[in-house]
Motif scaffolding. Structure first.
Motif, PDB file in Angstrom:
ATOM      1  N   LEU A  74       0.821  -1.099  -0.017  1.00 20.91           N
ATOM      2  CA  LEU A  74      -0.006   0.080   0.172  1.00 20.91           C
ATOM      3  C   LEU A  74       0.774   1.201  -0.117  1.00 20.91           C
ATOM      4  N   VAL A  75       0.485   2.373  -0.516  1.00 15.43           N
ATOM      5  CA  VAL A  75       1.085   3.552  -0.648  1.00 15.43           C
ATOM      6  C   VAL A  75       0.051   4.515  -0.086  1.00 15.43           C
ATOM      7  N   LYS A  76       0.572   5.884   0.252  1.00 16.05           N
ATOM      8  CA  LYS A  76      -0.252   6.915   0.709  1.00 16.05           C
ATOM      9  C   LYS A  76      -1.226   7.282  -0.480  1.00 16.05           C
ATOM     10  N   GLY A  77      -2.671   7.589  -0.079  1.00 19.97           N
ATOM     11  CA  GLY A  77      -3.523   7.599  -1.175  1.00 19.97           C
ATOM     12  C   GLY A  77      -4.145   6.479  -1.740  1.00 19.97           C
ATOM     13  N   ALA A  78      -3.678   5.159  -1.125  1.00 21.74           N
ATOM     14  CA  ALA A  78      -4.755   4.131  -1.470  1.00 21.74           C
ATOM     15  C   ALA A  78      -6.026   4.030  -1.490  1.00 21.74           C
ATOM     16  N   SER A  79      -6.392   4.691  -0.297  1.00 20.93           N
ATOM     17  CA  SER A  79      -7.925   4.412  -0.234  1.00 20.93           C
ATOM     18  C   SER A  79      -8.842   5.568  -1.169  1.00 20.93           C
ATOM     19  N   LYS A  80      -7.684   6.344  -1.675  1.00 25.12           N
ATOM     20  CA  LYS A  80      -8.433   7.152  -2.810  1.00 25.12           C
ATOM     21  C   LYS A  80      -8.048   6.577  -4.432  1.00 25.12           C
ATOM     22  N   LEU A  89      -6.947  -2.810  -1.232  1.00 27.41           N
ATOM     23  CA  LEU A  89      -7.847  -2.704  -0.045  1.00 27.41           C
ATOM     24  C   LEU A  89      -8.782  -3.737  -0.011  1.00 27.41           C
ATOM     25  N   GLY A  90      -9.325  -4.069  -1.606  1.00 28.19           N
ATOM     26  CA  GLY A  90     -10.333  -5.212  -1.313  1.00 28.19           C
ATOM     27  C   GLY A  90      -9.811  -6.616  -1.175  1.00 28.19           C
ATOM     28  N   ASN A  91      -8.504  -6.894  -1.280  1.00 26.47           N
ATOM     29  CA  ASN A  91      -7.966  -8.079  -0.911  1.00 26.47           C
ATOM     30  C   ASN A  91      -7.838  -8.041   0.418  1.00 26.47           C
ATOM     31  N   ILE A  92      -7.394  -7.127   1.086  1.00 18.76           N
ATOM     32  CA  ILE A  92      -7.383  -7.014   2.676  1.00 18.76           C
ATOM     33  C   ILE A  92      -8.761  -7.521   3.267  1.00 18.76           C
ATOM     34  N   ARG A  93      -9.709  -6.698   2.633  1.00 18.47           N
ATOM     35  CA  ARG A  93     -11.058  -6.941   3.314  1.00 18.47           C
ATOM     36  C   ARG A  93     -11.303  -8.469   3.287  1.00 18.47           C
ATOM     37  N   ARG A 121       5.933   5.648  11.465  1.00 19.70           N
ATOM     38  CA  ARG A 121       5.562   6.539  10.378  1.00 19.70           C
ATOM     39  C   ARG A 121       4.979   5.587   9.446  1.00 19.70           C
ATOM     40  N   ASP A 122       5.717   4.427   9.017  1.00 16.79           N
ATOM     41  CA  ASP A 122       5.222   3.738   7.913  1.00 16.79           C
ATOM     42  C   ASP A 122       3.889   2.877   8.370  1.00 16.79           C
ATOM     43  N   LYS A 123       3.961   2.616   9.787  1.00 10.67           N
ATOM     44  CA  LYS A 123       2.270   2.069  10.408  1.00 10.67           C
ATOM     45  C   LYS A 123       1.493   2.792  10.234  1.00 10.67           C
ATOM     46  N   GLU A 124       1.762   4.276  10.624  1.00  8.15           N
ATOM     47  CA  GLU A 124       0.451   5.229  10.741  1.00  8.15           C
ATOM     48  C   GLU A 124      -0.066   5.575   9.161  1.00  8.15           C
ATOM     49  N   THR A 125       1.080   5.248   8.248  1.00  9.87           N
ATOM     50  CA  THR A 125       0.766   5.361   6.742  1.00  9.87           C
ATOM     51  C   THR A 125      -0.445   4.452   6.370  1.00  9.87           C
ATOM     52  N   ILE A 126      -0.107   3.302   6.690  1.00  4.30           N
ATOM     53  CA  ILE A 126      -1.022   2.370   6.319  1.00  4.30           C
ATOM     54  C   ILE A 126      -2.291   2.261   7.103  1.00  4.30           C
ATOM     55  N   ASP A 127      -2.038   2.765   8.542  1.00 10.05           N
ATOM     56  CA  ASP A 127      -3.490   2.805   9.380  1.00 10.05           C
ATOM     57  C   ASP A 127      -4.205   3.806   9.004  1.00 10.05           C
ATOM     58  N   MET A 128      -3.828   4.937   8.504  1.00  7.66           N
ATOM     59  CA  MET A 128      -4.637   6.043   7.928  1.00  7.66           C
ATOM     60  C   MET A 128      -5.345   5.622   6.635  1.00  7.66           C
ATOM     61  N   GLU A 129      -4.654   4.969   5.766  1.00 10.57           N
ATOM     62  CA  GLU A 129      -5.281   4.553   4.440  1.00 10.57           C
ATOM     63  C   GLU A 129      -6.634   3.592   4.811  1.00 10.57           C
ATOM     64  N   LEU A 130      -6.030   2.741   5.584  1.00 11.97           N
ATOM     65  CA  LEU A 130      -7.376   1.616   6.148  1.00 11.97           C
ATOM     66  C   LEU A 130      -8.280   2.189   6.816  1.00 11.97           C
ATOM     67  N   GLN A 131      -8.110   3.406   7.814  1.00 14.30           N
ATOM     68  CA  GLN A 131      -9.084   3.838   8.476  1.00 14.30           C
ATOM     69  C   GLN A 131      -9.924   4.761   7.574  1.00 14.30           C
ATOM     70  N   LEU A 132      -9.103   5.603   6.682  1.00 15.76           N
ATOM     71  CA  LEU A 132     -10.228   6.248   5.428  1.00 15.76           C
ATOM     72  C   LEU A 132     -10.985   5.465   4.685  1.00 15.76           C
ATOM     73  N   PHE A 195     -15.224  -4.128   8.746  1.00 16.32           N
ATOM     74  CA  PHE A 195     -14.198  -3.135   8.766  1.00 16.32           C
ATOM     75  C   PHE A 195     -12.900  -3.551   8.659  1.00 16.32           C
ATOM     76  N   ILE A 196     -11.995  -3.083   7.743  1.00 16.11           N
ATOM     77  CA  ILE A 196     -10.657  -3.719   7.691  1.00 16.11           C
ATOM     78  C   ILE A 196      -9.857  -3.523   9.007  1.00 16.11           C
ATOM     79  N   THR A 197     -10.016  -2.383   9.813  1.00 17.62           N
ATOM     80  CA  THR A 197      -9.221  -1.926  11.073  1.00 17.62           C
ATOM     81  C   THR A 197      -9.909  -2.599  12.146  1.00 17.62           C
ATOM     82  N   ASP A 198     -10.753  -3.448  11.884  1.00 18.54           N
ATOM     83  CA  ASP A 198     -11.378  -4.403  13.098  1.00 18.54           C
ATOM     84  C   ASP A 198     -10.828  -5.842  12.936  1.00 18.54           C
TER      85      ASP A 198
END
Length: 364
Positions: A74-80, A89-93, A121-132, A195-198
């Motif tokens: 995943l990279v920044k902006g993956a949620s978009k 993100l579909g694969n993770i779900r 920082r890397d963890k937070e990048t992934i977390d943020m994309e999954l949370q979004l 939810f992915i982050t659940d």
């Protein structure tokens, strides 16, 4: 049940996947080399199976397995939709648990997508994309539920309150698994939305060979950062593990491990951790034809355990003959366990314990 390996590009996901399975995912020094998710069925290391094999001397031995999915970085902006975001993100779900790989080693020869090594920082990048992505799910559901709540529908009003709690938590950067919601509401309103982050998560710190036995500062930083998440943190030297899997014989692999000061490969620890993360446990069947480990959800009843072998076993379940693993090893054979009066007969309500050795009686 399957666990998905996630992380930023070039943190060691595909190399780890190769260590865990016999599949050989492409591993290269650039992002997005894993386009389709690679799936590997991985044997769960279990010393109990080896003990039973010694005592029974069966024709074959079959270990429990767990499915591991290697999902592209995943990279920044993956949620978009950045990178190959939506697909990933579909694969993770579709997975049941997450193995989040964090790069915890320095090596100028391996590029980092953000230019420097910082696992937090890397963890937070992934977390943020999954949370979004989860926030998107909440907002869509909330739009529907609000209309029903306005009509005075009590159930809809209750669901609206739960969804608002989730929305507020996600907007504040908290994953769904860490948002405080009572168990009944979580079961009724949260779980169905997948939810992915659940999903339960294990953080896998990829260290260099020098840190293979005791970790390093990066690992300690990760432990501190996830202290309130109720998540397991493990570390292993993925590159070194890959070297071990390339050795031809068991003896060579053991010598390599001893040189490193390890009693077993880190990948074995990870596989058992993934099994536990998926809320799974093992029971055994033991006979001269085969000794086998069977996988069941923790809390399964005897008929449900029987159904893993064949659905007819569950439908026609009469009783289970059960020997605890400790008793089987202590007495050395099924016959001696029976002589000692240690074999139990259990009915439909029996909750199977991890390590039980079982025979089922059924009638179809």
């Amino acid at each position: 049940m399957k666990a998905g390996i996630v992380g930023l590009p070039n943190v060691g996901k595909s190399t780890l996947f190769n260590c865990l399975s016999n599949a050989k995912a492409q591993s290269a020094n650039f992002p997005f080399c894993t386009i389709e998710p690679n799936i590997g069925v991985v044997n769960v290391p279990d010393s109990r199976l080896e003990k039973l094999e010694e005592l029974v001397n069966p024709e074959r031995v079959l270990p429990a397995t767990v499915e591991i999915v290697d999902i592209a970085g995943l990279v920044k902006g993956a949620s978009k939709g950045e990178g190959l975001g939506n697909q990933f993100l579909g694969n993770i779900r579709e997975t049941d648990a997450i193995l989040h790989v964090l790069r915890c080693f320095d090596d100028d020869n391996i590029v980092h997508v953000d230019g420097s090594i910082d696992p937090i920082r890397d963890k937070e990048t992934i977390d943020m994309e999954l949370q979004l992505k989860d926030l998107e799910t909440v907002e869509k559901k909330l739009d529907k539920v609000k209309r029903a709540a306005k009509t005075g529908n009590k159930e809809a009003q209750k669901e609206e309150a739960v969804l608002l709690s989730l929305k507020n938590g996600l907007e504040a950067g908290t994953s769904v698994r860490a948002i405080s919601i009572d168990d009944d509401s979580r079961k009724e309103f949260v779980k169905p939305l997948q939810f992915i982050t659940d999903k339960p998560v294990m953080y896998v710190c990829n260290v260099d060979e020098a840190a293979a036995t005791s970790g390093n500062t990066y690992v300690e930083q990760v432990r501190a950062a996830v202290a309130n998440e109720n998540a397991e943190v493990i570390f292993l030297a993925v590159g070194t593990e890959a070297d071990i899997t390339e050795l031809d014989t068991y003896e060579e692999r053991q010598m390599f491990l001893e040189d490193l000061g390890l009693s077993e490969p880190g990948s074995a620890v990870l596989i058992r951790g993934a099994y536990k993360l998926l809320n799974l446990e093992t029971y055994f069947t033991a006979g001269v034809k085969e000794v086998r480990a069977w996988t069941i959800p923790i809390g399964a009843t005897a008929p449900q355990a029987a159904g893993v072998i064949h659905t007819d076993f569950e439908k026609g379940f009469i009783r289970a003959e059960v020997i605890s693993y400790a008793d089987y090893i202590h007495f050395g054979s099924e016959a001696k366990v029976k002589e000692a009066g240690k074999m139990r007969v259990e009915g439909k309500e029996y909750i199977v314990k991890d390590g039980d050795v079982m025979h089922f009686r059924f009638n179809v």
